[in-house]
Design a protein around this motif. Sequence first.
Motif, PDB file in Angstrom:
ATOM      1  N   LEU A 122      36.704  60.269  34.514  1.00 18.48           N
ATOM      2  CA  LEU A 122      35.589  59.849  33.656  1.00 18.48           C
ATOM      3  C   LEU A 122      35.075  61.003  32.801  1.00 18.48           C
ATOM      4  O   LEU A 122      34.625  60.787  31.667  1.00 18.48           O
ATOM      5  N   VAL A 123      35.126  62.219  33.328  1.00 20.60           N
ATOM      6  CA  VAL A 123      34.709  63.383  32.545  1.00 20.60           C
ATOM      7  C   VAL A 123      35.564  63.516  31.293  1.00 20.60           C
ATOM      8  O   VAL A 123      35.056  63.781  30.196  1.00 20.60           O
ATOM      9  N   TYR A 124      36.864  63.306  31.428  1.00 15.04           N
ATOM     10  CA  TYR A 124      37.739  63.395  30.262  1.00 15.04           C
ATOM     11  C   TYR A 124      37.491  62.246  29.288  1.00 15.04           C
ATOM     12  O   TYR A 124      37.642  62.419  28.070  1.00 15.04           O
ATOM     13  N   VAL A 125      37.108  61.100  29.798  1.00 17.56           N
ATOM     14  CA  VAL A 125      36.742  59.992  28.906  1.00 17.56           C
ATOM     15  C   VAL A 125      35.513  60.364  28.099  1.00 17.56           C
ATOM     16  O   VAL A 125      35.423  60.092  26.888  1.00 17.56           O
ATOM     17  N   LEU A 126      34.535  60.995  28.743  1.00 16.82           N
ATOM     18  CA  LEU A 126      33.326  61.423  28.034  1.00 16.82           C
ATOM     19  C   LEU A 126      33.626  62.517  27.018  1.00 16.82           C
ATOM     20  O   LEU A 126      32.978  62.598  25.970  1.00 16.82           O
ATOM     21  N   LEU A 127      34.615  63.370  27.321  1.00 13.06           N
ATOM     22  CA  LEU A 127      34.947  64.461  26.404  1.00 13.06           C
ATOM     23  C   LEU A 127      35.767  63.999  25.204  1.00 13.06           C
ATOM     24  O   LEU A 127      35.551  64.460  24.077  1.00 13.06           O
ATOM     25  N   PHE A 128      36.715  63.098  25.440  1.00 14.37           N
ATOM     26  CA  PHE A 128      37.677  62.745  24.394  1.00 14.37           C
ATOM     27  C   PHE A 128      37.615  61.281  23.972  1.00 14.37           C
ATOM     28  O   PHE A 128      38.433  60.858  23.148  1.00 14.37           O
ATOM     29  N   GLY A 129      36.702  60.511  24.538  1.00 10.78           N
ATOM     30  CA  GLY A 129      36.598  59.103  24.178  1.00 10.78           C
ATOM     31  C   GLY A 129      36.090  58.891  22.765  1.00 10.78           C
ATOM     32  O   GLY A 129      35.617  59.825  22.099  1.00 10.78           O
ATOM     33  N   SER A 130      36.158  57.658  22.311  1.00 14.37           N
ATOM     34  CA  SER A 130      35.766  57.347  20.930  1.00 14.37           C
ATOM     35  C   SER A 130      34.290  57.613  20.679  1.00 14.37           C
ATOM     36  O   SER A 130      33.888  57.896  19.554  1.00 14.37           O
ATOM     37  N   GLY A 131      33.461  57.542  21.723  1.00 15.03           N
ATOM     38  CA  GLY A 131      32.035  57.776  21.549  1.00 15.03           C
ATOM     39  C   GLY A 131      31.607  59.204  21.783  1.00 15.03           C
ATOM     40  O   GLY A 131      30.409  59.509  21.717  1.00 15.03           O
ATOM     41  N   PRO A 136      35.730  61.194  17.248  1.00 11.52           N
ATOM     42  CA  PRO A 136      36.001  60.905  15.826  1.00 11.52           C
ATOM     43  C   PRO A 136      36.950  61.915  15.186  1.00 11.52           C
ATOM     44  O   PRO A 136      37.811  61.535  14.375  1.00 11.52           O
ATOM     45  N   TRP A 137      36.805  63.207  15.526  1.00  5.69           N
ATOM     46  CA  TRP A 137      37.695  64.216  14.936  1.00  5.69           C
ATOM     47  C   TRP A 137      39.128  64.013  15.410  1.00  5.69           C
ATOM     48  O   TRP A 137      40.070  64.126  14.620  1.00  5.69           O
ATOM     49  N   LEU A 138      39.297  63.732  16.697  1.00  6.62           N
ATOM     50  CA  LEU A 138      40.639  63.505  17.221  1.00  6.62           C
ATOM     51  C   LEU A 138      41.286  62.291  16.566  1.00  6.62           C
ATOM     52  O   LEU A 138      42.466  62.321  16.193  1.00  6.62           O
ATOM     53  N   ARG A 139      40.498  61.219  16.416  1.00  3.25           N
ATOM     54  CA  ARG A 139      41.030  60.006  15.807  1.00  3.25           C
ATOM     55  C   ARG A 139      41.374  60.241  14.344  1.00  3.25           C
ATOM     56  O   ARG A 139      42.401  59.764  13.847  1.00  3.25           O
ATOM     57  N   ALA A 140      40.548  60.998  13.620  1.00  3.28           N
ATOM     58  CA  ALA A 140      40.803  61.267  12.206  1.00  3.28           C
ATOM     59  C   ALA A 140      42.043  62.116  11.995  1.00  3.28           C
ATOM     60  O   ALA A 140      42.719  62.008  10.977  1.00  3.28           O
ATOM     61  N   ASN A 141      42.356  62.955  12.955  1.00  5.96           N
ATOM     62  CA  ASN A 141      43.519  63.834  12.824  1.00  5.96           C
ATOM     63  C   ASN A 141      44.739  63.318  13.579  1.00  5.96           C
ATOM     64  O   ASN A 141      45.741  64.028  13.684  1.00  5.96           O
ATOM     65  N   GLY A 142      44.646  62.113  14.082  1.00  4.93           N
ATOM     66  CA  GLY A 142      45.791  61.505  14.750  1.00  4.93           C
ATOM     67  C   GLY A 142      46.171  62.127  16.073  1.00  4.93           C
ATOM     68  O   GLY A 142      47.337  62.057  16.486  1.00  4.93           O
ATOM     69  N   VAL A 143      45.205  62.740  16.748  1.00  3.70           N
ATOM     70  CA  VAL A 143      45.467  63.377  18.042  1.00  3.70           C
ATOM     71  C   VAL A 143      45.091  62.403  19.151  1.00  3.70           C
ATOM     72  O   VAL A 143      43.945  61.954  19.228  1.00  3.70           O
ATOM     73  N   GLU A 144      46.030  62.065  19.995  1.00  5.57           N
ATOM     74  CA  GLU A 144      45.801  61.137  21.095  1.00  5.57           C
ATOM     75  C   GLU A 144      45.734  61.898  22.416  1.00  5.57           C
ATOM     76  O   GLU A 144      46.701  62.544  22.812  1.00  5.57           O
ATOM     77  N   ILE A 145      44.587  61.806  23.050  1.00  3.65           N
ATOM     78  CA  ILE A 145      44.405  62.433  24.355  1.00  3.65           C
ATOM     79  C   ILE A 145      44.335  61.356  25.429  1.00  3.65           C
ATOM     80  O   ILE A 145      45.149  61.323  26.353  1.00  3.65           O
ATOM     81  N   LEU A 146      43.359  60.480  25.297  1.00  2.06           N
ATOM     82  CA  LEU A 146      43.213  59.397  26.259  1.00  2.06           C
ATOM     83  C   LEU A 146      44.273  58.331  26.024  1.00  2.06           C
ATOM     84  O   LEU A 146      44.736  58.123  24.897  1.00  2.06           O
ATOM     85  N   PRO A 150      49.031  63.413  27.062  1.00  4.42           N
ATOM     86  CA  PRO A 150      48.142  64.575  27.214  1.00  4.42           C
ATOM     87  C   PRO A 150      46.977  64.337  28.160  1.00  4.42           C
ATOM     88  O   PRO A 150      46.615  65.223  28.945  1.00  4.42           O
ATOM     89  N   GLY A 151      46.361  63.157  28.101  1.00  5.27           N
ATOM     90  CA  GLY A 151      45.256  62.861  28.999  1.00  5.27           C
ATOM     91  C   GLY A 151      45.699  62.819  30.454  1.00  5.27           C
ATOM     92  O   GLY A 151      44.996  63.301  31.353  1.00  5.27           O
ATOM     93  N   ILE A 152      46.885  62.258  30.708  1.00  4.00           N
ATOM     94  CA  ILE A 152      47.414  62.203  32.071  1.00  4.00           C
ATOM     95  C   ILE A 152      47.696  63.610  32.586  1.00  4.00           C
ATOM     96  O   ILE A 152      47.407  63.941  33.749  1.00  4.00           O
ATOM     97  N   VAL A 153      48.248  64.456  31.726  1.00  3.92           N
ATOM     98  CA  VAL A 153      48.533  65.833  32.123  1.00  3.92           C
ATOM     99  C   VAL A 153      47.241  66.582  32.438  1.00  3.92           C
ATOM    100  O   VAL A 153      47.145  67.294  33.440  1.00  3.92           O
ATOM    101  N   LEU A 154      46.227  66.428  31.580  1.00  2.00           N
ATOM    102  CA  LEU A 154      44.954  67.116  31.806  1.00  2.00           C
ATOM    103  C   LEU A 154      44.324  66.683  33.127  1.00  2.00           C
ATOM    104  O   LEU A 154      43.823  67.509  33.892  1.00  2.00           O
ATOM    105  N   ALA A 155      44.311  65.379  33.384  1.00  4.03           N
ATOM    106  CA  ALA A 155      43.726  64.875  34.625  1.00  4.03           C
ATOM    107  C   ALA A 155      44.496  65.385  35.839  1.00  4.03           C
ATOM    108  O   ALA A 155      43.902  65.741  36.867  1.00  4.03           O
ATOM    109  N   THR A 156      45.815  65.449  35.730  1.00  9.71           N
ATOM    110  CA  THR A 156      46.635  65.935  36.842  1.00  9.71           C
ATOM    111  C   THR A 156      46.407  67.421  37.082  1.00  9.71           C
ATOM    112  O   THR A 156      46.325  67.875  38.237  1.00  9.71           O
ATOM    113  N   ILE A 157      46.303  68.190  36.013  1.00  4.68           N
ATOM    114  CA  ILE A 157      46.042  69.619  36.163  1.00  4.68           C
ATOM    115  C   ILE A 157      44.707  69.842  36.872  1.00  4.68           C
ATOM    116  O   ILE A 157      44.588  70.702  37.752  1.00  4.68           O
ATOM    117  N   PHE A 158      43.702  69.055  36.515  1.00  6.90           N
ATOM    118  CA  PHE A 158      42.380  69.237  37.108  1.00  6.90           C
ATOM    119  C   PHE A 158      42.406  69.036  38.619  1.00  6.90           C
ATOM    120  O   PHE A 158      41.821  69.819  39.365  1.00  6.90           O
TER     121      PHE A 158
END
Length: 289
Positions: A122-131, A136-146, A150-158
């Motif tokens: 949930l922390v990563y959702v709050l950091l990289f989610g649409s809200g 907005p910056w990630l979406r505008a630049n076409g970067v997909e985390i969630l 990449p989101g799965i890797v970040l969560a696994t690393i944590f």
Amino acid sequence: MATSGLFSRTGRSPTSERVGVQWLLIAISLAFMGLFLVMPLYAVFHEALRQGVGVFFQSLQSRDAQSAIRLTLLVAAIAVPLNVVFGICAAWAIAKYEFKGKAFLITLIDLPFSVSPVISGLVYVLLFGSGSLLGPWLRANGVEILFAVPGIVLATIFVTFPFVARELIPLMQDQGTGDEEAAISLGANGWQTFFRVTLPNIKWGLLYGVLLCNARAMGEFGAVAVVSGKIRGQTTTMPLQVEMLYNEYNGTAAFALASLLALLALVTLVLKSILEWRFGDELAASGRH
């Protein structure tokens, strides 16, 4: 001293018990392991093979199962090396240097052990989610985390980064800095000291940490379930695919994939046991060095 003399006169140690008590404790331990470990493992493999070996391999060869296996191995292949680098750096800093905030750093390393994996997702959702601010910056630049790799890797690393560090910190603290200081005094530079002195001294502890980290990385469910979106064939790891198949009443396929996960865990346990049996003396010697 008086207590020690009493035990020497009676011929019993402080931990000695009657034979009946010893066998009772052993029986309780074996019964507990059989009930909570052996029986569940047997049930998993029994259900996976109940309809035959052909159906078992057919379930593993489906497109979604193959995608889940590939994604699980990919995430582990990324997360484990990164955790190795972090674990060595953190252990080196904590064991070899004195600095303000050392206790706080150790606490942060232990954080994933005390925080639910779902919360970390949930922390990563709050950091990289649409809200979020970054959304907005990630979406505008076409970067997909969630809902992407990449989101799965970040969560696994944590959830896995404490394993290597926690294996190395006490080992390196016990070894001290004498060997490194001697190497530097003889003209070795930093990299030479690390690869020729430090790394050989910690190699077995490092390998233990890698095995534990890899096992957790492949079996992680909670954090990955939150950030993956469970997109079939794209963002489902093996644990997520098992859940989806079971919820769809496809028990054979679910247990087939679950048995593969269990087999990977057993292989990890066997490798760890072999290391302890084959190199136990060297590991103990490195810890006393």
